[in-house]
Design a protein around this motif. Structure first.
Motif, PDB file in Angstrom:
ATOM      1  N   THR A 195      44.170  33.310  34.208  1.00  0.00           N
ATOM      2  CA  THR A 195      43.991  34.808  33.474  1.00  0.00           C
ATOM      3  C   THR A 195      43.546  34.560  32.124  1.00  0.00           C
ATOM      4  N   THR A 224      41.132  42.553  43.621  1.00  0.00           N
ATOM      5  CA  THR A 224      42.143  43.308  42.670  1.00  0.00           C
ATOM      6  C   THR A 224      41.357  44.926  43.177  1.00  0.00           C
ATOM      7  N   ASN A 225      40.216  44.920  43.649  1.00  0.00           N
ATOM      8  CA  ASN A 225      39.691  46.387  44.311  1.00  0.00           C
ATOM      9  C   ASN A 225      40.179  46.676  45.484  1.00  0.00           C
ATOM     10  N   ARG A 276      33.781  40.268  40.487  1.00  0.00           N
ATOM     11  CA  ARG A 276      34.114  41.267  39.893  1.00  0.00           C
ATOM     12  C   ARG A 276      35.432  41.099  39.304  1.00  0.00           C
ATOM     13  N   ASP A 277      36.107  39.978  40.012  1.00  0.00           N
ATOM     14  CA  ASP A 277      37.709  39.800  39.075  1.00  0.00           C
ATOM     15  C   ASP A 277      37.449  38.670  38.249  1.00  0.00           C
ATOM     16  N   GLU A 322      39.980  38.313  32.620  1.00  0.00           N
ATOM     17  CA  GLU A 322      40.612  39.551  32.078  1.00  0.00           C
ATOM     18  C   GLU A 322      41.040  40.621  32.923  1.00  0.00           C
ATOM     19  N   SER A 323      40.237  40.976  34.147  1.00  0.00           N
ATOM     20  CA  SER A 323      40.544  42.174  34.992  1.00  0.00           C
ATOM     21  C   SER A 323      41.624  41.651  35.910  1.00  0.00           C
ATOM     22  N   TRP A 381      45.347  43.125  36.269  1.00  0.00           N
ATOM     23  CA  TRP A 381      45.771  43.770  37.567  1.00  0.00           C
ATOM     24  C   TRP A 381      47.124  43.092  37.826  1.00  0.00           C
TER      25      TRP A 381
END
Length: 217
Positions: free
Chosen positions: A62, A85-86, A124-125, A128-129, A133
């Motif tokens: 990360t 994460t989604n 998407r992950d 940063e995201s 999370w």
């Protein structure tokens, strides 16, 4: 979720655990077997008679830096989970249950335990995201992202199937992935225990002290 009970030997031979579409039912014709429970109906853990080798996996953490799974977790009690994460249900609940159970451990054991979350949706992950999370779960958890094919291959060595994320008719994006947590022993660095998606906080709280010592739960 539809479940079929199978033996650990059959699980290893098939090299696939569970595919879970977070928030949806698996397709009826997916041909995927979902593992339910452990060796003992009263226990959440399944102790494998043939432990998994730790994957040779180098991804991005990360902070945006390379992270070598074998090097960073050598000699450490380690829990590995593949998710994204989604995910609206299974993934955040699994991480939350581990985080809450971890807080019951002595500080030294908390610091020694490694919890690694590998994304199944790297597009998407981003680092940063993923970092944001996981920070809400436990800042000490390690999040890894990178090339999907690399992640998929590593997961398969642990008997975990992963499909590329796909867009549903309603516009949502779903990632089909194995929902098991694999525990690696600090003594052998082998994955010798697995937990299904139904594992509770109490289950983890009961087993973590033993897993940290490399003992059977």
């Amino acid at each position: 979720m539809r479940t079929t009970r199978v033996t650990v030997a059959a699980l290893l031979a098939a090299a696939v655990l569970t595919l879970t579409a977070c928030g949806t039912e698996p397709a009826k014709n997916s041909g995927v077997t979902q593992i339910s429970g452990g060796q003992d109906a009263k226990k959440a853990a399944t102790v494998l008679d043939r432990p998994f080798n730790k994957p040779e996996l180098v991804l991005t953490d990360t902070t945006g830096k390379p992270w070598n799974l074998r090097e960073q977790t050598k000699g450490k009690p380690t829990l590995i989970y593949f998710g994204y994460t989604n995910c609206p249900d299974v993934c955040p609940l699994t991480m939350s249950n581990i985080a809450v159970a971890k807080k019951n451990l002595p500080k030294e054991d908390q610091d020694n335990l490694r919890v690694v979350f590998v994304t199944t949706d790297p597009e998407r992950d981003t680092p940063e995201s993923l970092g944001a999370w996981l920070k809400a779960q436990d800042p000490a958890f390690t999040g890894l992202t990178g090339d999907f094919a690399t992640i998929q291959a590593a997961a398969r060595t642990l008997g975990i199937g992963i499909d590329p994320a796909k867009k549903e008719a309603d516009g949502s994006v779903v990632s089909m992935h194995g929902a098991q947590v694999i525990a690696f022993s600090p003594k052998t660095d082998e994955g010798y225990v697995l937990y299904g998606e139904g594992t509770t906080v109490d289950d983890y709280a009961k087993d973590l002290p033993k897993l940290i010592k490399g003992e059977n739960p």
